[in-house]
Scaffold this active site. Structure first.
Site, PDB file in Angstrom:
ATOM      1  N   CYS A 108      29.668  37.398  45.623  1.00 13.61           N
ATOM      2  CA  CYS A 108      30.932  36.821  46.059  1.00 13.61           C
ATOM      3  C   CYS A 108      31.119  37.277  47.497  1.00 13.61           C
ATOM      4  O   CYS A 108      31.485  38.426  47.746  1.00 13.61           O
ATOM      5  CB  CYS A 108      32.090  37.299  45.185  1.00 13.61           C
ATOM      6  SG  CYS A 108      33.689  36.709  45.789  1.00 13.61           S
ATOM      7  N   CYS A 111      35.129  37.917  48.332  1.00 15.73           N
ATOM      8  CA  CYS A 111      35.909  39.016  47.730  1.00 15.73           C
ATOM      9  C   CYS A 111      35.035  39.751  46.731  1.00 15.73           C
ATOM     10  O   CYS A 111      34.029  40.340  47.133  1.00 15.73           O
ATOM     11  CB  CYS A 111      37.248  38.550  47.162  1.00 15.73           C
ATOM     12  SG  CYS A 111      37.231  37.141  46.043  1.00 15.73           S
ATOM     13  N   SER A 112      35.405  39.726  45.462  1.00 10.39           N
ATOM     14  CA  SER A 112      34.651  40.533  44.499  1.00 10.39           C
ATOM     15  C   SER A 112      34.527  39.821  43.155  1.00 10.39           C
ATOM     16  O   SER A 112      34.427  40.467  42.130  1.00 10.39           O
ATOM     17  CB  SER A 112      35.348  41.884  44.298  1.00 10.39           C
ATOM     18  OG  SER A 112      36.649  41.691  43.768  1.00 10.39           O
ATOM     19  N   CYS A 113      34.545  38.479  43.164  1.00 14.33           N
ATOM     20  CA  CYS A 113      34.487  37.717  41.918  1.00 14.33           C
ATOM     21  C   CYS A 113      33.239  38.089  41.123  1.00 14.33           C
ATOM     22  O   CYS A 113      32.130  38.139  41.675  1.00 14.33           O
ATOM     23  CB  CYS A 113      34.511  36.219  42.208  1.00 14.33           C
ATOM     24  SG  CYS A 113      36.034  35.704  43.016  1.00 14.33           S
TER      25      CYS A 113
END
Lengths: 206, 219
Positions: A108, A111-113
């Site tokens: 990702c 972000c941090s998906c």
């Protein structure tokens, strides 16, 4: 080592960030915005109930049951729900099956998906600039950081998780695992193998 | 927005350094930040996209040097202030100095398992047919919005191929600005390595993004 006594290190020795978080929580509870029991239940969920063993069961079942593998390919969300998994951070799941021709890698960049219901919370490196910046530009270089070299001629496909769709890699079943139970197979499926930064091997069985 | 969060293709961060036997949390405060973010989000006053925007609005130097839970802490603090739930002085003191706002919902401990299990599905009924089909060539738009978007810079103005049509999903760019929810068709779009990174790129690599319909033009 000094003989200094550390018994007092609880009450007034918070780091600045610990103090800020305590203040934030106290405020939100005092204002009635959050239920402390809910906070504890959330933490407990991600410490004890949701983690990469869930995903490993999905992969092991896909390796063992061709019909399940087909369902997982067709509708990842429904197939992981068969095993009781799903929900927050994985409302829409797509399984990316490695083939001898193509290896899959999940990132990702924005972000941090990450597929929480099947892999739990992401590791620090997954959320950090070195991985997020380079996985799309130099995926083979990133794999080298993990000590992974793909077989000659295998393409690499990177999935940037820019929507609420979450991806889980289904690695190739390693040689030497014929006849293994789903449980034994699940034990060799690591978190990183389901991100695409590791390859499972029969030797990982203890 | 072209903030510190839009990392794809940036250089200079060095190798990936996985931590051996990494714990789930590196300290109790991280647990509380996670839980507070989820519980505060459950109040229903901002979308997941607005919370992402709060994080990516940090100054890039902070974004790039803070741990991820620190970023979540800053983002949540800023959201609480922006929505009137807290003042900076209250956040500092950890005690109320102004009357609370009435949240739309408060997540109760007993409801946590069901709420997490249900999640918050983002697919919505289609209002119109999909513009693109699997196999279609597309070109991503070039744009540099000052607000939230999920089209990364490295994938703007690039030719790709529709690989999957995923139904209509909540559109982040407007929802992150507090506008009423809308939904658009969502597609998996695949690009070759050289299309994204130029002629010296690895031709045996490809990258896909999930792209909402308004990110795409026929191409």
């Amino acid at each position: 080592m000094s003989g200094h006594d550390h018994h007092h290190d609880h009450d007034n020795h918070f780091t600045p960030i610990e103090a800020r978080v305590r203040a934030l929580e106290s405020l939100m509870v005092a204002k009635g915005y959050v239920d402390p029991a809910a906070l504890d239940a959330i933490v407990e969920t991600y410490e004890t109930k949701i983690g990469p063993r869930n995903g490993a069961r999905v992969v092991a079942k896909a390796w063992s049951d061709p019909d399940y593998a087909q369902r997982l390919k067709a509708d990842g969300t429904a197939a992981v729900a068969e095993l009781g998994y799903g929900g927050r951070g994985g409302e829409h799941i797509v399984a990316c099956f490695n083939t001898p021709e193509e290896h899959n890698l999940i990132v990702c960049t924005l972000c941090s998906c990450y597929p929480w219901p099947v892999l739990g919370l992401p590791p620090v490196w997954y959320k950090s600039p070195p991985y997020r910046s380079r996985a799309v530009l130099d995926p083979r270089g990133v794999l080298a950081d993990f000590g992974v070299t793909l077989p000659e001629g295998q393409r690499i496909r990177v999935w940037d998780s820019t929507a609420e769709t979450r991806f889980i890699v289904v690695p190739l079943r390693p040689a030497g695992t014929q006849g293994w139970s789903e449980e034994a197979l699940a034990a060799i499926v690591s978190r990183d193998a389901m991100i695409g930064t590791a390859l499972p091997s029969a030797e990982a069985r203890r | 927005m072209n903030g510190g969060q839009d990392l794809g293709g940036q250089m200079g961060f060095g190798p990936v350094r996985p931590e051996e036997d990494e714990p789930i949390f590196h300290g109790d405060w991280e647990k509380r930040v996670l839980a507070l973010n989820i519980a505060a989000g459950a109040m229903g006053h901002w979308t997941i996209d607005e919370s992402r925007h709060a994080r990516e609005s940090l100054p890039p130097a902070d974004y790039l040097s803070f741990s991820y839970y620190r970023i979540w802490l800053e983002g949540l603090s800023n959201l609480l202030v922006a929505h009137g739930f807290a003042t900076p002085a209250e956040l500092e003191a950890g005690a109320p100095a102004t009357p609370p706002l009435q949240p739309r919902r408060v997540l109760k401990g007993a409801d946590v398992p069901a709420v997490l299990r249900r999640g918050f599905p983002y697919e919505r009924p289609a209002q119109a047919p999909a513009r693109f089909a699997v196999g279609d060539g597309v070109r991503t738009v070039v744009m540099h919005p000052p607000h939230h978007t999920r089209l990364p810079r490295y994938a703007r103005g690039k030719r790709g191929t529709i690989e999957r049509v995923s139904g209509c999903h909540v559109f982040p760019d407007t929802g992150a600005q507090g506008q009423p929810e809308t939904a658009q068709w969502l597609y998996t779009v695949v690009f070759t390595g050289p299309e994204l990174w130029g002629r010296d790129a690895d031709a045996t690599s490809s990258v896909s993004i999930e792209a909402w319909e308004s990110y795409l033009e026929p191409g």
